[in-house]
Design an enzyme around this catalytic site. Structure first.
Site, PDB file in Angstrom:
ATOM      1  CG  ASP A 172      -1.738   1.161   1.362  1.00 37.41           C
ATOM      2  OD1 ASP A 172      -1.787   1.928   0.379  1.00 37.41           O
ATOM      3  OD2 ASP A 172      -2.818   1.102   2.344  1.00 37.41           O
ATOM      4  CD1 TRP A 228      31.549  25.826 -29.138  1.00 33.06           C
ATOM      5  CD2 TRP A 228      32.629  27.407 -27.857  1.00 33.06           C
ATOM      6  NE1 TRP A 228      32.796  25.605 -29.737  1.00 33.06           N
ATOM      7  CE2 TRP A 228      33.540  26.782 -29.175  1.00 33.06           C
ATOM      8  CE3 TRP A 228      32.929  28.631 -27.515  1.00 33.06           C
ATOM      9  CZ2 TRP A 228      34.630  27.359 -29.337  1.00 33.06           C
ATOM     10  CZ3 TRP A 228      34.227  29.285 -27.818  1.00 33.06           C
ATOM     11  CH2 TRP A 228      35.175  28.536 -28.743  1.00 33.06           C
ATOM     12  CG  ASP A 281      38.491  20.158 -38.480  1.00 31.55           C
ATOM     13  OD1 ASP A 281      37.578  20.743 -38.692  1.00 31.55           O
ATOM     14  OD2 ASP A 281      38.581  19.337 -37.611  1.00 31.55           O
ATOM     15  CG  ASP A 282      35.245  23.886 -41.785  1.00 30.33           C
ATOM     16  OD1 ASP A 282      35.276  23.609 -43.064  1.00 30.33           O
ATOM     17  OD2 ASP A 282      34.658  24.721 -41.131  1.00 30.33           O
ATOM     18  NE  ARG A 300      31.834  28.006 -37.060  1.00 26.57           N
ATOM     19  CZ  ARG A 300      32.566  27.109 -37.445  1.00 26.57           C
ATOM     20  NH1 ARG A 300      32.198  26.070 -38.356  1.00 26.57           N
ATOM     21  NH2 ARG A 300      33.855  27.085 -37.156  1.00 26.57           N
ATOM     22  CE  LYS A 329      35.982  17.826 -35.560  1.00 28.03           C
ATOM     23  NZ  LYS A 329      36.958  18.517 -35.111  1.00 28.03           N
ATOM     24  CG  ASP A 345      31.616  20.314 -36.611  1.00 28.03           C
ATOM     25  OD1 ASP A 345      30.894  20.188 -35.802  1.00 28.03           O
ATOM     26  OD2 ASP A 345      32.417  20.860 -36.837  1.00 28.03           O
ATOM     27  CB  CYS A 403      32.526  16.873 -34.247  1.00 27.77           C
ATOM     28  SG  CYS A 403      32.793  18.537 -34.000  1.00 27.77           S
ATOM     29  CG  ASP A 432      34.978  23.272 -30.763  1.00 31.41           C
ATOM     30  OD1 ASP A 432      35.281  22.408 -31.184  1.00 31.41           O
ATOM     31  OD2 ASP A 432      34.313  23.969 -31.591  1.00 31.41           O
TER      32      ASP A 432
HETATM   33  C1  DGJ Z   1      33.529  22.837 -34.833  1.00 33.57           C
HETATM   34  C2  DGJ Z   1      34.373  21.554 -34.207  1.00 33.57           C
HETATM   35  O1  DGJ Z   1      33.983  21.347 -33.096  1.00 33.57           O
HETATM   36  C3  DGJ Z   1      35.631  22.230 -34.681  1.00 33.57           C
HETATM   37  O2  DGJ Z   1      36.587  21.006 -33.723  1.00 33.57           O
HETATM   38  C4  DGJ Z   1      36.193  22.324 -35.950  1.00 33.57           C
HETATM   39  O3  DGJ Z   1      35.859  20.982 -36.590  1.00 33.57           O
HETATM   40  C5  DGJ Z   1      35.290  23.373 -36.358  1.00 33.57           C
HETATM   41  N1  DGJ Z   1      33.796  23.149 -36.145  1.00 33.57           N
HETATM   42  C6  DGJ Z   1      35.323  23.410 -37.974  1.00 33.57           C
HETATM   43  O4  DGJ Z   1      34.564  24.405 -38.579  1.00 33.57           O
END
Ligand code: DGJ
Length: 730
Positions: free
Chosen positions: A70, A188, A355-356, A435, A469, A471, A518, A540
């Protein structure tokens, strides 16, 4: 008289519809047991057919003891509480029916249990006999790991569409004297910061409404100590995490009966989800574990489960790497890349990630203002092509990875010009940029095809691409989908489902590809995403000092093998902090080690230290990837930080310890009490990466008992000093 009886019968039928009277039946009271090796979740079915959670915790023996339990004066929440009936608390389910009514009352129909290997699945069938809505509560109990997954399947077996106004995965009710909640907030570069509060009556909510990039501000996970104090080592503790990468909501409500009810699931925000006649909706998994050994025990349960079941190729060791981002940003050409590959290989790293910045011809990606969406290589930067640099990496004995952000488009891109209808937008309103980019509408199957194709084409640029990766750098604002027309309520749910569709297709074609999740750092760190990814980019923020808190917080829920952690340059680009290179290595080595800088900036001495740290990491990283984590000293609580990983057989361990702030020069040593060791075994202790050890006992053997009971006191002298020790049983 006949007319009167007919009218009376009509009233009775209206008030108590035949269906309801006919099917709703009393049942025999019973208890449903959902058990793992060391835990028991018990659902009481009362004679009215109402189902409630009556116990989650240590096994209590025969579940039938709870048959007549209960719960006290006030009506306790159902195991899946719905809006309606006699219940006033927070709901897991809220349905709006075609006739405008909001009430649902779920009753027990039946349940069944099925086992496959180590997992026992219990499905409890519930039904509202009035509206013909059905709900299955599904519990997967992982026997060895002591983890229970819980989700619901909502079925509209009626004749008209209904709207789901709330459709949580699970509702869990607990009864304790105190409920101390640890949850994770941030932004961030400050992800997974622990925050702690003693819950009081009323409702506490952690949630996200950002659509994507959902885990920057809050993470859909928590640790709950059923005590007034937090402990890493003792006391009943529950950890929970939702496997969903979209909007989520986890609410904690202490009711007037002092019970805590936790409702977790997709956030119903702007998502009155239509469920047509005959259709069903499956909610994401809510993951729970319980441990008597404090937060440490609960997170070890989650880690073991995650490595085995919850991440893509969770049992495998991912390579050490050099990532080009902080070392080159957008500013590179072929020689820059080849130079970085040479240096990565020379230092003993195993993978180079471009990367980018490698793509976009009409709108070259030379900054974040252009190019997203146009996934063709920029031959002005790398005229020889991606295959050339990937093959070059392979010729140097290392793997090659590439960056992509496939869900996005810059307004300055061919994609945005060609397919403006693919952009998330609300008709007639400004499409806000973040961005400098827009977000693609993954609820649209054509966009899903495009995103999948972008990944497929990128990976196909070279047979030498081993790693991607993925993103995702912005959240949803001013939302809307041209594809969904008037059914905008489906947007948030179907965006995430669309994302998972793409992931599924990617994995069908590329099961061996290593893919990092990411999202501007750690904005997609959740168990929904991790199912498809090998690891995540934790933050980051690569500053070793900031990382102590980020990594500690992350480790409460997620295993170290998933946690990308890089050594970068100083002054650190995110904080300006200057820390010793060894300290940076010792912090990054507690996760999947990488570097993210221009190696040319390192002196000869620094390179030698880097090679040495990388080499020694390779010797103990199996412990980081697969061992049990014990957190020893918290960077949130004091001037020292320490953690260790222990092999399953307890014969090997690696200990990381750090002095974050030296407050008094006369305090020479710090005593750490090691955990998880076999007290009777003798361990040889070897400090890594130094010629002269900071511990007097280095190179000698000590019992596990000695090391745990106060004999281990390395001299960590100075702020940002650190030491790594490997322990091997003799
Ligand atoms: C955000 C990511 O967290 C970074 O490590 C890097 O890849 C940039 N973007 C690239 O624009």
């Amino acid at each position: 008289m006949k007319a009167f009886l007919t009218a009376f019968a009509a009233i009775v039928v209206a008030v108590f519809p035949a269906q309801a009277r006919k099917e709703k039946k009393f049942v025999e009271a019973s208890v449903i047991e959902i058990a793992t090796g060391n835990t028991q979740l018990l659902l009481q079915v009362d004679s009215r057919g109402e189902v409630r959670t009556v116990h989650y915790g240590a096994p209590v023996g025969d579940p039938a003891q709870f048959t007549d339990y209960d719960a006290g004066a006030y009506h306790a929440p159902d195991a899946y509480s719905a809006t309606g009936g006699r219940f006033f608390g927070q709901e897991a389910l809220h349905v709006l029916y075609a006739d405008g009514t909001h009430n649902t009352e779920l009753y027990y129909v039946s349940h069944e249990t099925e086992s496959r290997q180590d997992i026992v699945t219990t499905t409890v069938h519930l039904k509202d006999f009035f509206t013909a809505l059905e709900v299955d509560l599904v519990y997967d109990a992982y026997q060895k790991e002591n983890v229970i997954l819980s989700h619901s399947v909502i079925r509209n077996t009626g004749k008209k569409e209904v709207k789901l106004l709330n459709f949580a995965s699970s509702s869990l009710t607990l009864k304790a004297d105190d409920y101390l909640l640890t949850h994770f907030h941030g932004d961030w570069a400050t992800e997974m910061q622990m925050e702690r509060e003693l819950l009081t009556h009323g409702t506490k909510v952690i949630e996200s409404r950002r659509g994507v990039k959902n885990t920057h501000v809050q993470n859909p996970s928590f640790v709950l100590s059923l005590a007034p104090h937090y402990s890493e080592t003792d006391g009943p503790t529950i950890a929970g995490a939702l496997a969903w990468s979209g909007n989520y909501r986890i609410s904690f409500d202490i009711d007037r009966g002092d019970r805590l009810n936790i409702v977790a699931g997709i956030n119903p925000f702007a998502s009155a989800y239509p469920l047509g006649a005959g259709k069903s909706f499956t909610t994401p998994e809510m993951i729970y574990t319980w441990s008597a050994d404090g937060a440490g025990g609960a997170s070890r349960n989650l880690h073991r489960w995650a490595r085995k079941y919850a991440m893509w190729n969770g049992g495998l060791v991912n390579p050490t790497l050099l990532n080009s981002w902080e070392g080159a940003y957008f500013d590179f050409k072929t020689p820059t890349i080849l130079g970085m590959i040479d240096d990565a290989a020379a230092m003993g790293l195993e993978l180079f990630v471009l990367d980018d910045g490698w793509f976009g011809m009409d709108y070259p990606r030379n900054s974040d203002a252009a190019g997203l969406g146009d996934w063709e290589p920029n031959t002005n930067k790398i005229p020889e092509g991606i295959d050339y640099v990937a093959s070059y990496a392979h010729s140097k004995g290392i793997k090659f990875g590439i960056w992509i952000e496939p869900e996005m488009a810059n307004p300055a891109s061919n994609l945005a010009k060609k397919h403006p209808e693919w952009i998330v937008q609300s008709p007639g309103r400004e499409i806000y940029q973040d961005r400098n980019q827009w977000i693609l509408d993954l609820s649209n199957p054509a966009v899903q095809d495009f995103v999948y194709d972008a990944i497929d084409r990128t990976v196909s640029l070279s047979p030498g691409i081993d790693y991607v990766k993925w993103d995702c750098n912005r959240a949803v604002m001013s939302f809307g989908s041209p594809y969904l027309g008037e059914e905008q309520d489906r947007f948030f749910v179907e965006y995430t489902q669309g994302l998972y569709n793409v992931c599924r297709r990617m994995r069908e074609k590329y099961p061996k590809l290593i893919v990092q999740c990411c999202s501007a750092g750690g904005a997609r760190v959740d168990y929904g995403a991790l199912r498809w990814f090998n690891e995540f980019w934790t933050s980051d923020n690569t500053d070793a000092i900031s990382r102590t808190r980020i990594q500690w917080g992350t480790s409460l829920i997620f295993p170290a093998c998933a946690m990308g952690s890089h050594v970068s340059t100083v002054p650190n680009h995110q904080t300006g902090n200057i820390t010793p290179l060894k300290f940076r290595f010792d912090i990054a080595s507690a996760g999947r080690l990488g570097m993210e800088l221009q190696p040319k900036t390192l002196s000869g001495e620094e390179r030698a230290l880097a090679s040495r740290c990388i080499e020694s990491y390779k010797g103990y990283r199996d412990l980081v990837f697969g061992g049990d984590l014990y957190r020893l000293a918290s960077p949130y609580d004091g001037d020292y930080y320490a953690l260790m990983y222990v092999s399953e057989d307890k014969r090997r361990a690696v200990v990381f310890c750090y002095c974050l702030r030296q407050v008094n020069r006369s305090v020479g040593t710090k005593t750490f009490r090691l955990q998880g060791l076999d007290p009777a075994l003798s361990y040889k202790v070897t400090e890594q990466n130094v010629d002269e050890s900071c511990w007097w006992g280095n190179g000698k053997a000590f019992t596990g008992a000695f090391l745990s009971e106060g004999g281990f006191n390395p001299a960590l002298l100075g702020s940002n000093s650190s030491a790594v020790f490997v322990l091997e049983a003799l």
